[in-house]
Design an enzyme around this catalytic site. Structure first.
Site, PDB file in Angstrom:
ATOM      1  N   SER A 162      14.222  14.549  96.207  1.00  0.00           N
ATOM      2  CA  SER A 162      14.926  13.282  95.949  1.00  0.00           C
ATOM      3  C   SER A 162      16.285  13.530  95.312  1.00  0.00           C
ATOM      4  O   SER A 162      16.384  14.221  94.291  1.00  0.00           O
ATOM      5  CB  SER A 162      14.079  12.422  95.000  1.00  0.00           C
ATOM      6  OG  SER A 162      14.808  11.316  94.516  1.00  0.00           O
TER       7      SER A 162
ATOM      8  N   LYS B 151      27.145   1.517  93.528  1.00  0.00           N
ATOM      9  CA  LYS B 151      26.690   1.904  92.192  1.00  0.00           C
ATOM     10  C   LYS B 151      27.638   2.955  91.633  1.00  0.00           C
ATOM     11  O   LYS B 151      28.095   3.836  92.370  1.00  0.00           O
ATOM     12  CB  LYS B 151      25.273   2.459  92.172  1.00  0.00           C
ATOM     13  CG  LYS B 151      24.829   2.652  90.695  1.00  0.00           C
ATOM     14  CD  LYS B 151      23.390   3.041  90.534  1.00  0.00           C
ATOM     15  CE  LYS B 151      23.201   4.504  90.839  1.00  0.00           C
ATOM     16  NZ  LYS B 151      21.875   4.975  90.383  1.00  0.00           N
TER      17      LYS B 151
END
Lengths: 311, 311
Positions: A285, A63
């Site tokens: 996260s 990505k």
């Protein structure tokens, strides 16, 4: 090679959450390859390159995602992304996916997986700090795993919080002061803050916090005292130390790597988890390349594509 | 966003060599960003992720390239590549390029730039070890910078060397034993060897060698004794130490980092270079992401593209 201009369109939130949960399980089993993200700095932003390989899904790729804070003034999203998928057997590029919305969804799904395992209750008051795309993705994904009795939202502009509530007509939702929003069962923070905005005294026993906003060195949203009271779970050690919620407290000596309880993979595999109703838990996260591969894997099955000549 | 299915088609070898030379000059000036390549291992091959940014050209992006040695049996090239180009001002993906042939050309161009500056003569006998796509790219690129009086080619299969010569009808070309091919002014080695195949006693004074084949840990083509006799230039220190011609001799203690004379950027900028006609010089090429950006930059100006919807 296929190009997917809008691969998020056909996705079901339950399927996404399940795919992301399985990616974290494989991460916990040590069965993925994922070197730390590489950062390139532009004058007005940056981009990150995130390669990975999940052998069990037979999917590998990269990505590429930018962060340009001044983009909204130009009518473009701050964050845009492409994911490139290679065939592991031959290395040939199989797909290019517009991964802007997929990035929102896979990050929301990580929050949902964390909340599913670490929330003190199945029916929750959900507090949301920030009202952007990621705040919305968190609510949608968590709603698929837990029953949201009430939603409380804080935004710097109250009108944004009101607007946010209109996106969830089926849920009791109200804007609130930061202190009020923090009085909840599950709190999700999604701002680009570089200073703690969530005070320790606002967080009551038993709260689970998804700390989503910090994803680059220097970013933080939580008073470090919260981390010291909590069990802290991360997505990936290298990335969390480098750029997660813990990065600033680590550098300041207010938190140590030994205080990390484990990874979300450990939680999913049942090795680690909430130990009491009163405990505070935090999921830090940063966003993993394996999440991008896992969501691309299901998006490629459902999405419409354009065929491109290669090689 | 534009997709370029065949961006190598319109390129002129002189333009490519000039673009690559300028990229090395910027590298020498320390004006580029280029973290070391990331490697992902598949069962049957690997892929490398190569992000970079060249501010002076206002171009940033990532090349993704695989190496699957068993591909030719499946009718696919061993090496295939995509390059993704982002707009530095907004981070939006501007182009996806089929970079398989561009990779050949930019590597050939690095060899040509090295030969232009380090060859002992302007009219040369060129020795070529290996007869694949890269061997061909080296000859085409070098022919644009130097006059090739004679071409000598070695391949494991002599028929491949004969076939190779047919691709250069304007140049006197003959297959030869390795020893004969090494008797030249400029030698270019392009094999995937993991053992030295070029013996020290075959290399005469004044030779310039482009060592192209070694691009991963464990690969080498030259007797390390050649490196000790020569001025050794690299493309990038981190990459060369990790995966260039010098990587095995370094690990074996037969070569030290202090013996590196400089980078090709230093040579292009005139800081370093050949000091006598009798000196042996070696250019250790691993392939840089900035080369991929530099060739993409000119390919995007001339190539045909397909428009794709993004974001």
């Amino acid at each position: 090679m296929h190009y997917y201009p809008n691969p998020a369109a056909g996705l079901n939130v339950h399927d996404v959450n399940a795919a992301i949960e399985e990616a974290f399980a494989e991460h916990g089993r040590g069965k993925v390859q994922m070197p730390p993200k590489l950062y390139i700095q532009f004058e007005q932003g940056d981009f990150r390159t995130m390669p990975a390989y999940i052998p069990s899904l037979s999917i590998g790729g990269v990505k590429i995602v930018n962060v340009h804070p001044e983009n909204p003034a130009r009518g473009l999203p701050t964050v845009m992304a492409l994911t490139i998928i290679l065939n592991p057997e031959t290395g040939i590029p199989e797909a290019v996916l517009n991964a802007t919305l997929l990035t929102d969804l896979r990050t929301g799904a990580a929050g949902a997986v964390a909340a599913k395992y670490l929330s003190p209750k199945r029916e929750i008051v959900l507090g949301v700090v920030g009202s952007g795309r990621q705040a919305q993705a968190q609510v949608s994904a968590i709603a698929a795993e837990l029953s949201i009795r009430e939603l409380r939202v804080w935004s710097r502009k109250e009108e944004n919080a009101r607007e946010f509530c209109t996106k969830f007509p089926g849920i009791t939702c109200s804007p609130g002061e930061l202190r009020e929003v923090c009085d909840c069962d599950v709190l999700t923070t999604t701002t680009p803050s570089r200073e703690p905005i969530i005070r320790n005294e606002w967080i009551r026993e038993g709260t689970h916090i998804n700390a989503i906003g910090a994803d680059a060195p220097g970013k933080q949203e939580l008073d470090p005292a919260i981390l010291s009271r909590a069990q802290v779970f991360i997505d990936d050690r290298d990335q969390a130390v480098h750029s997660g919620e813990i990065n600033v407290p680590l550098k300041a000596g207010l938190f140590s790597e030994e205080q990390i309880s484990g990874t979300l993979g450990d939680v999913v595999l049942g090795r680690k988890g909430r130990r009491s109703e009163k405990e505070i838990t935090v999921f830090d996260s940063t966003g993993l390349a394996i999440q991008d591969l896992a969501i691309a894997n299901i998006a490629m099955k459902s999405g419409n594509f354009i065929s491109l000549r290669f090689p």
